[in-house]
Motif scaffolding. Structure first.
Motif, short mmCIF file in Angstrom:
data_model
loop_
_atom_site.label_atom_id
_atom_site.label_comp_id
_atom_site.label_asym_id
_atom_site.label_seq_id
_atom_site.Cartn_x
_atom_site.Cartn_y
_atom_site.Cartn_z
N GLN A 96 75.42 5.08 80.04
CA GLN A 96 75.15 3.65 80.15
C GLN A 96 75.94 2.89 79.08
OE1 GLN A 96 70.86 3.37 79.94
NE2 GLN A 96 70.68 3.55 82.18
N ASN A 97 77.07 2.36 79.49
CA ASN A 97 77.93 1.63 78.56
C ASN A 97 77.82 0.14 78.80
OD1 ASN A 97 79.48 3.43 76.75
ND2 ASN A 97 80.05 4.42 78.69
N GLY A 98 76.69 -0.43 78.47
CA GLY A 98 76.48 -1.85 78.67
C GLY A 98 74.99 -2.12 78.63
N GLU A 99 74.62 -3.42 78.66
CA GLU A 99 73.20 -3.75 78.60
C GLU A 99 72.62 -3.96 79.99
OE1 GLU A 99 71.54 -6.21 75.64
OE2 GLU A 99 73.34 -6.14 74.37
N ARG A 100 71.29 -3.91 80.05
CA ARG A 100 70.53 -4.16 81.29
C ARG A 100 71.05 -3.33 82.47
NH1 ARG A 100 71.17 -8.57 78.56
NH2 ARG A 100 72.92 -9.37 79.78
N ILE A 101 71.24 -2.08 82.21
CA ILE A 101 71.69 -1.14 83.25
C ILE A 101 70.48 -0.42 83.82
CG2 ILE A 101 72.87 1.09 83.56
CD1 ILE A 101 74.94 0.04 81.50
N ASN A 108 79.63 18.77 89.61
CA ASN A 108 79.71 18.07 88.33
C ASN A 108 79.94 16.60 88.62
OD1 ASN A 108 80.03 20.68 86.57
ND2 ASN A 108 81.61 20.85 88.16
N THR A 109 78.94 15.78 88.37
CA THR A 109 79.08 14.36 88.67
C THR A 109 78.87 13.54 87.41
OG1 THR A 109 78.37 14.67 90.96
CG2 THR A 109 78.13 12.46 90.06
N PHE A 110 79.78 12.61 87.21
CA PHE A 110 79.75 11.77 86.00
C PHE A 110 79.74 10.32 86.41
CE2 PHE A 110 81.95 15.73 85.30
CZ PHE A 110 81.33 16.24 84.16
N ILE A 111 78.80 9.58 85.89
CA ILE A 111 78.70 8.17 86.27
C ILE A 111 78.75 7.31 85.03
CG2 ILE A 111 77.28 6.43 87.43
CD1 ILE A 111 76.19 8.61 89.17
N ASN A 112 79.72 6.42 85.01
CA ASN A 112 79.83 5.50 83.89
C ASN A 112 79.39 4.12 84.37
OD1 ASN A 112 80.79 5.02 81.10
ND2 ASN A 112 82.09 3.53 82.16
N GLN A 113 78.37 3.56 83.73
CA GLN A 113 77.87 2.26 84.16
C GLN A 113 78.17 1.18 83.13
OE1 GLN A 113 73.75 3.97 85.61
NE2 GLN A 113 74.02 1.92 86.45
N ASN A 153 83.52 24.18 93.33
CA ASN A 153 83.33 23.63 91.99
C ASN A 153 83.88 22.22 92.02
OD1 ASN A 153 82.96 23.43 89.14
ND2 ASN A 153 85.12 23.97 88.83
N SER A 154 82.99 21.26 92.24
CA SER A 154 83.49 19.91 92.48
C SER A 154 83.25 18.99 91.28
CB SER A 154 82.86 19.34 93.75
OG SER A 154 81.82 18.48 93.44
N VAL A 155 84.15 18.03 91.11
CA VAL A 155 83.96 17.01 90.08
C VAL A 155 84.07 15.64 90.73
CG1 VAL A 155 84.97 15.90 88.04
CG2 VAL A 155 84.71 18.39 88.10
N THR A 156 83.10 14.81 90.46
CA THR A 156 83.11 13.44 90.97
C THR A 156 82.93 12.49 89.79
OG1 THR A 156 82.07 14.19 93.02
CG2 THR A 156 82.00 11.81 92.57
N GLU A 157 83.87 11.58 89.65
CA GLU A 157 83.72 10.55 88.62
C GLU A 157 83.42 9.23 89.31
OE1 GLU A 157 86.45 11.05 84.92
OE2 GLU A 157 87.66 11.60 86.66
N ILE A 158 82.37 8.58 88.86
CA ILE A 158 81.97 7.31 89.47
C ILE A 158 81.91 6.25 88.38
CG2 ILE A 158 80.14 6.10 90.75
CD1 ILE A 158 79.21 8.91 91.72
N TYR A 159 82.57 5.13 88.66
CA TYR A 159 82.53 4.02 87.71
C TYR A 159 81.84 2.83 88.37
CZ TYR A 159 85.85 6.84 85.13
OH TYR A 159 86.45 7.87 84.44
N ALA A 160 80.68 2.47 87.84
CA ALA A 160 79.99 1.29 88.35
C ALA A 160 80.22 0.18 87.34
CB ALA A 160 78.50 1.58 88.51
N ASN A 161 81.15 -0.71 87.67
CA ASN A 161 81.46 -1.77 86.72
C ASN A 161 80.41 -2.87 86.76
OD1 ASN A 161 83.65 -0.50 85.50
ND2 ASN A 161 85.01 -1.06 87.22
N LYS A 162 80.64 -3.92 85.99
CA LYS A 162 79.65 -4.97 85.80
C LYS A 162 78.93 -5.38 87.09
CE LYS A 162 80.00 -9.34 83.39
NZ LYS A 162 81.02 -10.27 82.86
N ARG A 163 77.63 -5.33 87.08
CA ARG A 163 76.77 -5.74 88.19
C ARG A 163 77.06 -5.02 89.52
NH1 ARG A 163 77.32 -10.62 85.55
NH2 ARG A 163 78.94 -11.36 86.93
N ALA A 164 77.75 -3.93 89.48
CA ALA A 164 77.99 -3.18 90.71
C ALA A 164 76.73 -2.41 91.10
CB ALA A 164 79.14 -2.20 90.51
#
Lengths: 437, 250
Positions: free
Chosen positions: A272-277, A241-246, A211-222
């Motif tokens: 999608q927390n931002g524009e042009r994602i 369970n994978t969560f990606i915040n962009q 039962n795995s959890v992965t949090e991924i944060y792709a910050n600005k222009r990443a």
């Protein structure tokens, strides 16, 4: 004692092993309460209507597996993408294995969650990112409660990581059954680019539940490219369970290749927390016997001018069952959203089945959203056409299935992964294909 | 080479062929003509081994062997080729990869090793020149988005590569403009030898100006009702099929 009770009571033992004064421990304590309240999801819940955990929960899992077997690289080489230079974070029965790994702290951190949770120099990142986007559902909470080990990757800004990073979990347990709960945190700062490959592999016939959890944060222009290779043996089950915040202008893709395992559930969530994602979710599923693969995706469009692309292909043989539940939410503010979703399936046996359900919740009025799902059989006229050119039935079928999966494979950016997946598909279909896609 | 005796075939219990007799020898070109629905395409598909058709009576002998029990691919391995009236689009498989697979599977069936890559490339290049096929075309998905003419040219290109003993061209002329028709016919003629044979199935005489038949047969109601030489084709072009129907009914 059922598994839930066992896990809840094990939490006390777990607390003896970890630093209970760390602020993280409050998060864990909170999480075990959530799990205790909610318990494992049942088919009564809409999101679990077609996937029952009952058969995999009945085993008496050992919750703190000991690392029982040392592995030599030559024994497990085939589970790595070994023909390219890469960073590796390798675990055996949940324990970090340094001799199979290649980590780094050289201008970025590719290392262990246990270190990141313990050492002060990581405190700020942990405080800002740990458990910030993972949802409070029961399975993610269960993982959070026991979170102690996994991969920790922090790429500072303006860094192009040239070698892919492989995260591999092996289960070797001689114990009757093991449960693993890896916890990964991946933070990619502004303008940086990273490619990650994740794999869970059981080397035992005993039941394994991950039962795995992965949090991924792709910050600005990443840019983040993530590949999940799921080709485990048929006594192993995976809840991913994978969560990606962009953040704005970031580009993130997750390709999920599901060929093995007893039960595989992919909860893949994009915010999608931002524009042009730009977000891409693609998958190929090819299973048989009594295997079950469930893709449960969410793309949450929160701000304007973003795109999401979903393309999932499934081929189901024997008595295999599949589920695709793709949810897209477009907030009222998220104007000019382009959201595409496709799910195409081929059933090659009368007993195989697929439940597919697109779920669109659109609150903005100036958007382009499309979705389509198909369920069909292999095209008989195409089969005859190929056979009349001398391609035998089995190979013709394989070729058609390749062709069917091709859209998903064509966007894989690491050629060695594409070759590997091609090979796995060929093995799966029992044919030798004379070319690479 | 091919001998068909009293062949009866049906699809979904509907009788389509009702006693076809035909003999094709090496080096010969046979044309099979006939009105729509006479069973021409069925005859081609039954020879090629399409499974939906049930052979109820009679036999098909290829090089003195009854091929009734053979799968389509086994017939292909023996040297039977059918050019499709409607070639099937296969997205995701390039023309080149399709041909590589076809060649190597055929070689495998004959106990041969895979064809070396350079030899394969040379063969594909040579044959694509014969059919005036652009190199770029070869990396496109098989038949996907091809024009009618491109599809038919691609069929003959496949034939050129596989070098069958018996080629059945099912309405290869339909949908072709005159230039494409010439290219296709030229390809077929260049491949013709005393060791192979061609069956041209067509509705019109037009193609037969370019691929000249030794024999012309008229199929009507699932039977060959008239056979002759190329002059018969001209007669059909002029007078249509009605006089034959009348002759049969009389």
């Amino acid at each position: 004692m059922d598994l839930k009770e066992k896990l809840v009571s094990s939490f006390l033992a777990f607390e003896n092993q970890v630093d209970v004064d760390s602020p993280i421990h409050d998060v864990r304590s909170e999480a075990i309460k959530t799990f205790e309240e909610k318990g494992f999801p049942s088919k009564k819940e809409e999101a679990w209507k077609y996937t029952s955990l009952n058969t995999i929960l009945k085993h008496d899992y050992s919750v703190f597996p000991k690392q029982e077997n040392a592995l030599e690289f030559s024994d497990v080489k085939k589970y790595f993408i070994h023909d390219i230079d890469s960073y590796k974070i390798v675990f055996i029965d949940g324990k970090y294995t340094s001799h199979l790994s290649q980590t780094t702290h050289d201008s970025m951190d590719v290392c262990l969650m246990s270190a990141a949770l313990a050492k002060p120099k990581y405190r700020l990142v942990i405080e800002n990112y740990f458990n910030k986007i993972a949802t409070k559902d029961s399975l993610s909470s269960l993982n959070t409660a026991f979170s102690s080990e996994g991969a920790y990757i922090h790429i500072p800004k303006n860094k192009l990581v040239e070698k892919p990073i492989q995260i591999i979990h092996f289960a070797t347990g001689n114990e009757s059954a093991v449960m693993l709960q890896p916890r990964n945190l991946i933070v990619v700062d502004e303008n940086s680019h990273v490619q990650i490959i994740e794999r869970h592999q059981s080397l035992t016939d005993n039941p394994v539940l991950t039962n795995s959890v992965t949090e991924i944060y792709a910050n600005k222009r990443a840019i983040v490219d993530y590949y999940k290779v799921q080709n485990d043996n048929e006594n192993a089950s995976l809840i991913d369970n994978t969560f990606i915040n962009q953040k704005q202008e970031s580009v993130a893709s997750v390709h999920t290749f599901s060929f093995g395992g007893k039960l595989t559930r992919n909860n893949l969530n994009f915010f999608q927390n931002g524009e042009r994602i730009d977000s891409t979710l693609k998958g190929v599923t090819i299973i048989g016997n009594k295997q079950h693969v469930d893709h449960n995706t969410l793309v949450h469009h929160i701000e304007p001018n973003c795109e999401s692309h979903q393309d999932y292909k499934g081929i189901f043989g024997d008595s295999a069952t599949g589920v695709f539940n793709g949810k897209v939410i477009v907030n009222k503010e998220a104007q000019k959203t382009n959201a595409f979703q496709a799910n195409n399936n081929i059933l090659i046996s009368d007993k195989a089945s697929i439940n597919t359900k697109p779920q669109l919740e659109i609150f903005a009025d100036d958007v382009k959203c499309s979705h389509g799902c198909t369920i069909g059989q292999l095209d008989e006229s195409a089969m005859f056409y190929m056979r009349s050119r001398g391609i035998p039935e089995k190979e013709a079928k394989a070729l058609l299935m390749y062709a069917f999966s091709n859209n998903v494979l064509s966007s894989v950016k690491i050629p060695e992964i594409k070759q590997r997946i091609t090979k796995i598909i060929a093995t799966k279909l029992g044919v030798k294909i004379g070319f690479d896609l | 080479m091919l001998k068909i005796n009293n062949l009866h075939a049906s699809v979904e219990d509907k009788a389509i062929l009702r006693g076809v007799n035909l003999e094709v020898k090496a080096g010969e070109v046979h044309a099979i003509m006939g009105p729509n629905g006479s069973g021409k395409s069925t005859l081609a598909a039954v020879i090629a081994g399409k499974e939906e058709y049930d052979v109820e009576e009679g036999e098909i002998l290829f090089e003195n062997e009854n091929i009734d029990e053979l799968a389509a691919e086994e017939r292909a391995h023996k040297g039977i080729f059918m050019s499709f009236q409607y070639p099937v689009e296969i997205p995701g498989v390039s023309v080149t990869n399709f041909m590589k697979t076809a060649i190597n599977e055929t070689r495998k069936a004959k106990g041969l090793e895979d064809m070396p890559a350079n030899e394969m490339l040379k063969l594909i290049r040579e044959k694509s020149e014969l059919l005036e096929i652009d190199r770029k075309f070869l990396s496109r998905s098989l038949n996907e988005g091809f024009s009618g003419g491109e599809k038919k040219r691609n069929e003959i290109f496949q034939m050129a590569i596989l070098e069958p003993k018996l080629a059945i061209l099912d309405e290869t002329d339909s949908g072709l403009d005159i230039d494409a028709l010439r290219i296709v016919a030229n390809g077929v003629n260049k491949l013709k030898s005393k060791d192979n044979a061609v069956i041209v199935i067509t509705h019109y005489q037009r193609l037969l100006d370019y691929i000249v038949p030794d024999f012309v047969h008229v199929l009507h109601n699932g039977k060959i009702v008239k056979s002759g030489t190329k002059e018969l084709a001209h007669e059909l072009e002029e007078k249509g099929y009605d006089w034959i129907k009348e002759e049969v009914n009389a």
